[in-house]
Scaffold this active site. Structure first.
Site, short mmCIF file in Angstrom:
data_model
loop_
_atom_site.label_atom_id
_atom_site.label_comp_id
_atom_site.label_asym_id
_atom_site.label_seq_id
_atom_site.Cartn_x
_atom_site.Cartn_y
_atom_site.Cartn_z
N HIS A 194 18.01 -17.82 5.64
CA HIS A 194 16.61 -18.26 5.73
C HIS A 194 16.14 -18.80 4.40
CE1 HIS A 194 16.23 -14.30 3.90
NE2 HIS A 194 15.02 -14.63 3.50
N ARG A 249 0.81 -1.22 0.00
CA ARG A 249 0.00 0.00 0.00
C ARG A 249 0.84 1.27 0.00
NH1 ARG A 249 -4.97 -1.39 -0.50
NH2 ARG A 249 -5.49 -3.44 0.29
#
Lengths: 332, 332
Positions: free
Chosen positions: B165, B20
């Protein structure tokens, strides 16, 4: 000799274009900018490129002299080479063939600092005329089945020279993008008896939420399911499957909308790196009722994660309706 | 709410995961390095991530406290969200559905500076155990059809955090890579009554020119038609279509060959950015005779031109036989 190899599971062809003597760590050097310095594409340096195969705008003077407005030359480091036979071979369950093809560079302007985006439409037109002339010429060679015409702008999009240029690659096989589009649009046609691209244009003109700009002959859309923010497609309003069947009038209108489209992109994201690719029917396939030629412009922005190229699965952080609004609202 | 959209011509699904307030120029900032500074994945900062869904190695202490060896947490900025219904809708000729799914981060080690490549195999094993545990858990949710497990290493390959990760994305649809592989291998099976991957392994063991390394359970190959220099596939020697059906013994052998494979890559190209993606059968599909799970590791090197992602047409500057020789000859 480069080599074409087919992945036996996906049917995806790739080119092994060996750069001799290359060491593993040579692949590591990432340069953030396109190389400057000596430019082989500038006027005066014509002798440093292979001999031109097409030239526009040279009124007098020898081939490969200056005074031109656009030149097409074979790529000095071609991914495929023009001499030889296809020589298809198996190797157990694998398939390969010689890397026969053509790889040409369209030097779009003599001025080193010109940007394609800001070429006047009458000069940008020359690039589309060159695409048409060269594809028509390459189509005479029955070893070739497809010509990919494309442009890489900006280092992040794969450009290795600053001077404005695009490229043509003539291939003995159809790339996956082409077969997938042909199959998808044929399957729609069988079901509906209509061209899916014509239906898309009709729906987009009605909805008017992804329509960036238009003229009498063309429309620019942000597609419904874009891979990247600011992806745009430029489609001819009149159905035709073949780019090379377009007359001069149509290509003038193409240059006009292409120029407006790229200027809108540049106004939103200055110097955005991008690729554009011409999507057209295979060579000598005859006119197809179910396929519709067009250009796809895909900006290369950082938000595209690497794994997406491996999975064919794209995450796009901006809906095309928003992109479209930004593109419409800029002042040109 | 993110949204899934299907390209009507290619059948390719994409995710619109709107960030957004994003302005066009926000996409332009290309950083050459992954961000340093505060690390939300480090021990002590557990409260800055969403609550963990899986943890290994914490002997005592509360959930989301330190003392762990591996944690799985939902992605703080997920491409898909877990709550809601699929809500499939048409829009004229277009198809869309709610962006229902899961997006999880596997924090592979508590040590910020550990590299996955150099984790001891018994620690690397935890990542594969976590893939298995989480996929088995996500498979219980009938809204999901596939889980993509992958790793982006290095900024050029799409990593946005330094701390080692990998990620899981559970999807309500099958990504194109999966359908294309299933179709390709099924078509071979119909013709030959054999798994194409089993045939590839057999041929590669015989030819011994693209075989990087092996152990009792697995083999690492440079594939015959690689998209990129140093692309490698790790395949189980015993036929199985499902990664999650593997027992601990098999995953230990996987960690051992994965570790060796990545160390060989790093010895050839230090810190090469890469993506790896797990290729396995769709959730709850039952065991498939024609499909064979595996990992694909694709280094992201500069020589890949942008237009190749648009056309599915790759130019690779180094034959896999040469890559394989480099990978074999390094000293580990």
């Amino acid at each position: 000799m480069p080599e074409l190899r087919k992945d036996p599971i996906l049917g995806r062809w790739i080119i092994i274009a060996e750069e001799r003597g290359k060491r593993p760590t040579d692949f590591l050097v990432e340069e953030s900018k396109v190389k400057g310095g000596f430019c082989p594409l500038c006027p005066g340096n014509e002798k440093t490129t292979p001999d031109e195969v097409l030239v526009y705008g040279r009124q007098w003077g020898d081939p490969n002299s200056s005074g031109w407005k656009l030149r097409v030359v074979p790529n000095k480091y071609p991914a495929l080479i023009i001499e030889g036979n296809l020589d298809k071979q198996g190797e157990g369950l694998y398939d390969r063939m010689n890397g026969i093809g053509a790889h040409e560079v369209i030097i779009e302007t003599p001025n080193h600092d010109d940007r394609f985006t800001y070429l006047p439409p009458q000069d940008m037109l020359l690039t589309f005329l060159a695409f048409r002339d060269r594809i028509l010429d390459l189509a005479k060679d029955s070893r070739f089945n497809y010509v990919v015409a494309f442009k890489n702008y900006g280092k992040a999009a794969g450009a290795s020279l600053e001077h404005s240029h695009s490229q043509l690659v003539a291939l003995p096989i159809l790339p996956r993008m082409v077969t997938a589009e042909l199959e998808g649009s044929l399957s729609y046609y069988k079901y509906k008896d209509r061209c899916i691209f014509c239906d898309i244009i009709r729906q987009e003109m009605q909805q008017n939420i992804r329509l960036v700009c238009e003229n009498d002959h063309f429309v620019t859309l942000t597609p419904f399911a874009p891979r990247s923010p600011f992806e745009m497609w430029i489609l001819p309003k009149r159905h035709h499957s073949s780019f090379v069947a377009q007359d001069d009038r149509s290509l003038i209108a193409l240059a006009e909308i292409f120029s407006e489209t790229l200027r809108r992109l540049d106004a939103c994201i200055p110097h955005a790196p991008y690729n554009f690719v011409l999507h057209t029917q295979p060579l000598r396939s005859g006119s197809l009722d179910y396929y519709h030629w067009h250009f796809e412009i895909v900006p290369k922005l950082t938000s595209i994660a690497g794994f997406e190229w491996g999975t064919g699965f794209y995450i796009n952080p901006m809906p095309p309706e928003d992109t479209c609004r930004f593109l419409r609202e800029v002042t040109l």
